[in-house]
Design a protein around this motif. Structure first.
Motif, PDB file in Angstrom:
ATOM      1  N   GLU A  10      53.357  34.864  81.322  1.00  0.00           N
ATOM      2  CA  GLU A  10      52.470  36.155  80.431  1.00  0.00           C
ATOM      3  C   GLU A  10      52.687  37.291  81.630  1.00  0.00           C
ATOM      4  O   GLU A  10      52.672  37.004  82.842  1.00  0.00           O
ATOM      5  N   LEU A  20      49.708  42.852  85.574  1.00  0.00           N
ATOM      6  CA  LEU A  20      49.268  41.290  85.960  1.00  0.00           C
ATOM      7  C   LEU A  20      50.501  40.432  85.454  1.00  0.00           C
ATOM      8  O   LEU A  20      50.944  40.234  84.385  1.00  0.00           O
ATOM      9  N   GLN A  21      50.818  39.498  86.495  1.00  0.00           N
ATOM     10  CA  GLN A  21      51.893  38.336  86.114  1.00  0.00           C
ATOM     11  C   GLN A  21      51.151  37.126  86.004  1.00  0.00           C
ATOM     12  O   GLN A  21      50.583  36.961  87.215  1.00  0.00           O
ATOM     13  N   LYS A  22      51.509  36.275  85.204  1.00  0.00           N
ATOM     14  CA  LYS A  22      51.021  35.005  85.305  1.00  0.00           C
ATOM     15  C   LYS A  22      52.105  33.842  85.452  1.00  0.00           C
ATOM     16  O   LYS A  22      53.041  34.066  84.642  1.00  0.00           O
ATOM     17  N   CYS A  57      45.626  36.860  92.714  1.00  0.00           N
ATOM     18  CA  CYS A  57      44.648  37.660  91.844  1.00  0.00           C
ATOM     19  C   CYS A  57      43.646  36.663  91.341  1.00  0.00           C
ATOM     20  O   CYS A  57      42.471  36.923  91.279  1.00  0.00           O
ATOM     21  N   ASP A  58      44.209  35.785  90.580  1.00  0.00           N
ATOM     22  CA  ASP A  58      43.310  34.786  89.876  1.00  0.00           C
ATOM     23  C   ASP A  58      44.145  33.496  89.419  1.00  0.00           C
ATOM     24  O   ASP A  58      45.025  33.186  89.861  1.00  0.00           O
ATOM     25  N   GLU A  60      44.178  30.262  86.878  1.00  0.00           N
ATOM     26  CA  GLU A  60      43.692  29.976  85.607  1.00  0.00           C
ATOM     27  C   GLU A  60      44.213  28.420  85.273  1.00  0.00           C
ATOM     28  O   GLU A  60      45.714  28.548  84.933  1.00  0.00           O
ATOM     29  N   LEU A  63      48.033  28.405  86.298  1.00  0.00           N
ATOM     30  CA  LEU A  63      48.724  29.368  86.427  1.00  0.00           C
ATOM     31  C   LEU A  63      48.172  30.589  87.464  1.00  0.00           C
ATOM     32  O   LEU A  63      46.885  30.398  87.862  1.00  0.00           O
ATOM     33  N   HIS A  65      47.850  34.194  89.027  1.00  0.00           N
ATOM     34  CA  HIS A  65      47.891  35.584  88.612  1.00  0.00           C
ATOM     35  C   HIS A  65      48.261  36.434  89.967  1.00  0.00           C
ATOM     36  O   HIS A  65      47.627  36.200  90.810  1.00  0.00           O
ATOM     37  N   MET A  67      48.688  40.691  90.782  1.00  0.00           N
ATOM     38  CA  MET A  67      48.563  41.766  90.458  1.00  0.00           C
ATOM     39  C   MET A  67      49.380  42.901  91.270  1.00  0.00           C
ATOM     40  O   MET A  67      49.362  42.909  92.560  1.00  0.00           O
ATOM     41  N   TYR A 120      39.639  36.288  91.367  1.00  0.00           N
ATOM     42  CA  TYR A 120      39.573  34.944  91.625  1.00  0.00           C
ATOM     43  C   TYR A 120      38.413  34.438  92.630  1.00  0.00           C
ATOM     44  O   TYR A 120      37.781  33.910  92.506  1.00  0.00           O
TER      45      TYR A 120
END
Lengths: 258, 309
Positions: A10, A20-22, A57-58, A60, A63, A65, A67, A120
């Motif tokens: 995503e 933001l790239q997942k 970044c995070d 999930e 995944l 993430h 930024m 995160y």
């Protein structure tokens, strides 16, 4: 440390110019901690030749993430990746934030793209600690508000929130919270981290006892300690550099000279 | 193919295959051992060791350039004493030849380092760095001065029975002359090439990108130069050559061997893909099998020139 090809699942523009790239990487997603980073080869070619470091970044599920803003050749290629294309990730790298020590209030200080590691960190701290966030930028267009809890904003041009920098805002506001045990988590440009460091030292000389960890950045090649390209001065030994990639990127503010 | 044998011998140094990991791109082995089985490579060349610890240059030390990178680490290293007490014991765990790279700012320091390490069985060879372009004293000045290179080679030779390799600078007018004096003074091999001197400036601040202003250029951008230097030495001097400069894949290694190299070093690529040396070795084996070659010597310096040279 793992090396994996990860699919872009995503891609979002969370605000103008901030992406933001997942990326799908179950192995790294399972291991990585807030404040650690990934060194990403954005293409198979020789330009850019080196990997590019990105904070996590995070996370999930499976995944990861990241930024970023388009800054040079590497981020330009990354921003043009289509869903389903891959990047090569080396990670998790470095030391992340220590989140389990003894404090009641987590203070986030972020400047510009220094906002990246906080989603995160927030996810990992939520429900356990009270959080207050101070985020700054030159103008409100540059303030990245993405997923910050209890957000106070500083802009240098006064276009939103406090007029001035984020460290000044923190200094003004912190008086309200000094009855609590505070830990500061800071990420941003080196100039900002230096002001954070000076402020924390002054507070502690006044007996306020704040702990503070800063997430630093540096140009680097390998990301895992062999190229020696990312030195940062060890505050305890004038004859020694630490490495941002391996000894950091997160340091206790007392351990480095900014 | 059961009769394929990629081993080579340089002086008394026996390598199971020609893939070495270049100095300054594998530290002292510990980080890269998390990615690969170090026993599979031909050998490991340590980060340059100096008599005393060196802090290295201030940041910024790294700047990327098209198909390359500039580095000005400034020979940051733990120094001889800590190398002996901390790093050699770690390297003992591996069944792979260790080549110790030595940097110094005086002739006496080279000799002192080599003497101090001579009795460590684990160290099979010395690579003498006479050509680091990013420190202010020693380094490149030595590499540019043919009499000094001769003198260093002669004196270090008298201090060691181990294989002696001199790492040559490409920043000279005729590299073959340097290889020749290395041979005449007892070196077993030369490594060609060290990095090229480079620099970069920021067009907005007008400041140099590197705190040291100058750095060493490495990466695929320099491979054609390294190939040319290996070829020049091979044609002029009968001395084993260890090819180094910009190797990114197994084809590059084959090219170096054809140009005259007996072995090669993987450098900058370790920063990008620390597992690359292992896949490169597989690629080389396949090439040898497909071409019905069974030893490095069959391919070494096997270039075919049509122009009568």
């Amino acid at each position: 440390m793992l090396i994996t090809n990860s699919v872009v699942v995503e891609f979002l523009e969370i605000q103008k110019g901030i992406f933001l790239q997942k990326l799908k990487s179950p192995e790294i997603a399972e291991k990585i901690k807030p404040g650690q980073f990934l060194n990403i080869k954005v293409s198979e070619g020789y330009y850019p030749l080196l990997r590019r470091p990105f904070s996590v970044c995070d996370v999930e599920d499976d995944l990861i993430h990241i930024m970023f803003a388009v800054y040079g050749e590497g981020t330009k290629i990354l921003a043009n990746k289509k869903i389903g294309e891959t990047v090569n990730i080396l990670g998790p790298l470095g030391n992340g934030f220590n989140i389990d020590d003894d404090y009641d209030l987590a203070v986030f200080l972020a400047g510009g793209l220094g906002a990246a590691p906080f989603p995160y960190l927030t996810r990992k701290l939520n429900n356990n600690k009270e959080i207050i966030s101070f985020v700054g930028g030159r103008s409100n267009k540059e303030v990245i508000k993405y997923q910050f809890p209890n957000l106070l904003i500083a802009t240098e041009d006064g276009s939103e929130g406090f007029k001035g920098n984020v460290v000044q805002l923190f200094e003004n506001e912190i008086k309200k919270f000094l009855d609590k045990k505070i830990k500061v988590f800071a990420c941003g440009p080196n100039g900002m981290l230096k002001s954070v460091s000076n402020l924390i030292k002054r507070f502690n000389e006044e007996g306020k006892n704040l702990t503070c960890e800063v997430s630093t950045e540096s140009a680097m090649a390998c990301g895992f300690g062999i190229c020696q390209g990312c030195p940062i001065q060890d505050s305890h030994d004038p004859n020694r550099y630490l490495l941002v990639c391996k000894d950091g990127p997160v340091f206790n503010v007392n351990d480095i000279e900014l | 193919m059961s009769n394929l044998d990629l081993s080579i011998k340089i002086g008394s140094l026996e390598l199971s295959n020609p893939i070495l990991l270049a100095s300054g791109t594998v530290g002292y082995g510990n980080e890269i051992s998390e990615f690969i089985d170090l026993n599979k490579v031909g050998g490991i060349i340590t980060k340059s060791i100096s008599l005393k610890p060196r802090k290295g240059n201030k940041p910024q030390r790294i700047f990327e350039t098209p198909a390359g990178m500039l580095n000005a680490i400034g020979l940051a290293n733990v120094g001889l004493e800590e190398f002996i007490s901390q790093k050699i014991p770690f390297l003992e765990k591996f069944d792979v030849p260790i080549i110790c790279n030595i940097a110094a700012s005086t002739l006496e320091e080279y000799v002192e380092c080599v003497r101090a390490l001579e009795n460590f069985e684990k160290i099979k060879a010395f690579e003498i760095n006479v050509s680091c372009p990013n420190v202010k004293e020693g380094g490149l000045q030595f590499g540019n001065d043919i009499r000094m290179v001769a003198k260093i080679t002669e004196n270090v030779r008298l201090s060691t029975k181990k294989t002696l390799i001199i790492k040559l600078s490409p920043n000279v007018s005729n590299i073959s002359d340097f290889a020749k004096v290395c041979k005449e003074n007892g070196a077993d091999a030369v490594s060609a090439i060290n990095t090229l001197v480079g620099s970069a400036f920021d067009i907005n601040s007008r400041k140099p990108k590197l705190s040291n202003v100058f750095g060493g250029l490495s990466g695929p951008a320099i491979k054609p130069i390294a190939i040319a230097k290996v070829f020049e030495i091979h044609r002029a001097v009968d001395i084993p050559i260890i090819g180094v400069g910009g190797i990114m894949n197994w084809q590059d290694v084959i090219e170096f061997i054809i140009a005259g190299a007996s072995a090669v070093q993987i450098g900058t690529l370790n920063f990008i893909d620390p597992t690359a040396s292992i896949s490169i070795l597989e690629g080389i084996k396949n090439y040898f099998v497909n071409k019905n070659l069974t030893s490095i010597n069959q391919l070494k310096g096997s270039y075919i020139l049509d122009n009568g040279n």
